[in-house]
Design a protein around this motif. Structure first.
Motif, PDB file in Angstrom:
ATOM      1  N   THR A 257       0.572  -4.758   4.793  1.00 31.43           N
ATOM      2  CA  THR A 257       1.335  -5.324   5.904  1.00 31.43           C
ATOM      3  C   THR A 257       1.677  -6.786   5.665  1.00 31.43           C
ATOM      4  O   THR A 257       2.849  -7.184   5.724  1.00 31.43           O
ATOM      5  CB  THR A 257       0.542  -5.194   7.222  1.00 31.43           C
ATOM      6  N   SER A 258       0.660  -7.597   5.391  1.00 29.73           N
ATOM      7  CA  SER A 258       0.903  -9.027   5.189  1.00 29.73           C
ATOM      8  C   SER A 258       1.705  -9.280   3.918  1.00 29.73           C
ATOM      9  O   SER A 258       2.533 -10.206   3.879  1.00 29.73           O
ATOM     10  CB  SER A 258      -0.426  -9.786   5.131  1.00 29.73           C
TER      11      SER A 258
ATOM     12  N   ILE B 185       5.442  -8.553   4.608  1.00 32.39           N
ATOM     13  CA  ILE B 185       5.998  -9.589   5.483  1.00 32.39           C
ATOM     14  C   ILE B 185       6.198 -10.885   4.703  1.00 32.39           C
ATOM     15  O   ILE B 185       7.250 -11.539   4.803  1.00 32.39           O
ATOM     16  CB  ILE B 185       5.070  -9.833   6.692  1.00 32.39           C
TER      17      ILE B 185
ATOM     18  N   THR C 180       9.661 -12.874   3.712  1.00 34.13           N
ATOM     19  CA  THR C 180       9.834 -14.275   4.095  1.00 34.13           C
ATOM     20  C   THR C 180      10.261 -15.137   2.904  1.00 34.13           C
ATOM     21  O   THR C 180      11.139 -16.001   3.037  1.00 34.13           O
ATOM     22  CB  THR C 180       8.522 -14.835   4.681  1.00 34.13           C
TER      23      THR C 180
ATOM     24  N   SER D 105      10.782  -4.603  -0.301  1.00 34.75           N
ATOM     25  CA  SER D 105      10.860  -5.783   0.565  1.00 34.75           C
ATOM     26  C   SER D 105      11.791  -6.839  -0.020  1.00 34.75           C
ATOM     27  O   SER D 105      12.565  -7.474   0.713  1.00 34.75           O
ATOM     28  CB  SER D 105       9.457  -6.383   0.768  1.00 34.75           C
TER      29      SER D 105
ATOM     30  N   PHE E 147      13.271  -8.079   7.507  1.00 32.73           N
ATOM     31  CA  PHE E 147      12.045  -7.273   7.468  1.00 32.73           C
ATOM     32  C   PHE E 147      12.149  -6.063   8.392  1.00 32.73           C
ATOM     33  O   PHE E 147      11.747  -4.954   8.029  1.00 32.73           O
ATOM     34  CB  PHE E 147      10.840  -8.139   7.862  1.00 32.73           C
TER      35      PHE E 147
END
Length: 244
Positions: A52-53, A56, A60, A147, A159
């Motif tokens: 998850t992190s 993300i 970013t 991603s 995202f």
């Protein structure tokens, strides 16, 4: 160097948020649950938080190349498209993995040392020297490549749009895979057959569940690695196309 000087505050804040989430969730596990968390639960938390992190953070890092307002400043930097891509790749893959693992174990060691269990209960810490570690890296590689591509391809809400496209695509792929297996086997498949997952079916009122093992699993890993590499290449050429 420019990537670090311009975004180091964001990166430090991200590390702080990550550590805070781990402390909050870890405190709940350590001090609410009467028994020490086993390695299975630790592994689940490690995997879920990392995927998850990681996605993300990757989105970013590459968002500037998709956002119209920021793309011009990022694309016109005095560096080649390959250099820009590799800097973002290094920050979002090996550097992220190193920082994430370090923070996870620091929190785990800290919480483990502050809680005392009865003599008959033992706290066993998660070890990354497991067979599943390679599979986890492969899965992260695929999600990481998706991603990056989504962050460069989409112009706003990268995202969210990437996640939506991924789940819709995975759902369609699962449906097609199930129909394909039904067609070639003629079996009464009872559940949706996810790619590389279990095939559940009935034969004469007897339930069977089949999964690939051994060399087949190795071939699946190789295919996923190739998929990740192809998406990385596609993302790079998308970035190069914007620079031109």
């Amino acid at each position: 160097m420019k990537q670090t000087t311009e975004h180091y505050r964001t990166y430090l804040m991200s590390i702080g948020v990550l550590a805070g989430v781990m402390l909050l969730g870890g405190s709940f596990l350590f001090f609410i649950i009467p028994e020490p968390p086993d390695t299975g639960l630790q592994t689940a938390m490690f995997v879920i938080l990392m995927l998850t992190s990681g996605t993300i953070f990757t989105s970013t890092v590459f968002n500037d190349f998709g956002d119209r307002g920021k793309a011009i400043a990022s694309i016109t930097l005095p560096a080649t498209a390959f250099e820009k891509f590799m800097v973002g790749w290094l920050y979002s893959y090996p550097i992220f993995m190193l920082v994430y693992t370090s923070v996870f174990y620091l929190v785990l060691i800290g919480l483990g040392s502050t809680k005392h269990w009865p003599a008959d209960q033992h706290f066993a810490m998660l070890s990354l020297r497991q067979d599943g570690a390679i599979i986890l890296l492969v899965i992260y590689s695929v999600l990481h490549s998706i991603s990056i591509f989504g962050a460069i391809f989409f112009k706003k809400l990268q995202f969210i749009k990437t996640g939506f496209a991924f789940f819709v695509g995975y759902g369609l792929l699962t449906l097609l895979n199930t129909l394909f297996l039904k067609g070639i086997t003629g079996l009464n498949v009872t559940k949706l057959a996810m790619p590389y997952g279990y095939l559940n079916f009935y034969v004469e009122n007897k339930f069977y569940s089949i999964a690939a093992k051994g060399p087949a699993s190795l071939s699946q890993i190789i295919i996923l690695i190739l998929v990740a590499i192809l998406i990385w290449i596609a993302a790079y050429y998308r970035l190069k196309e914007k620079q031109v």
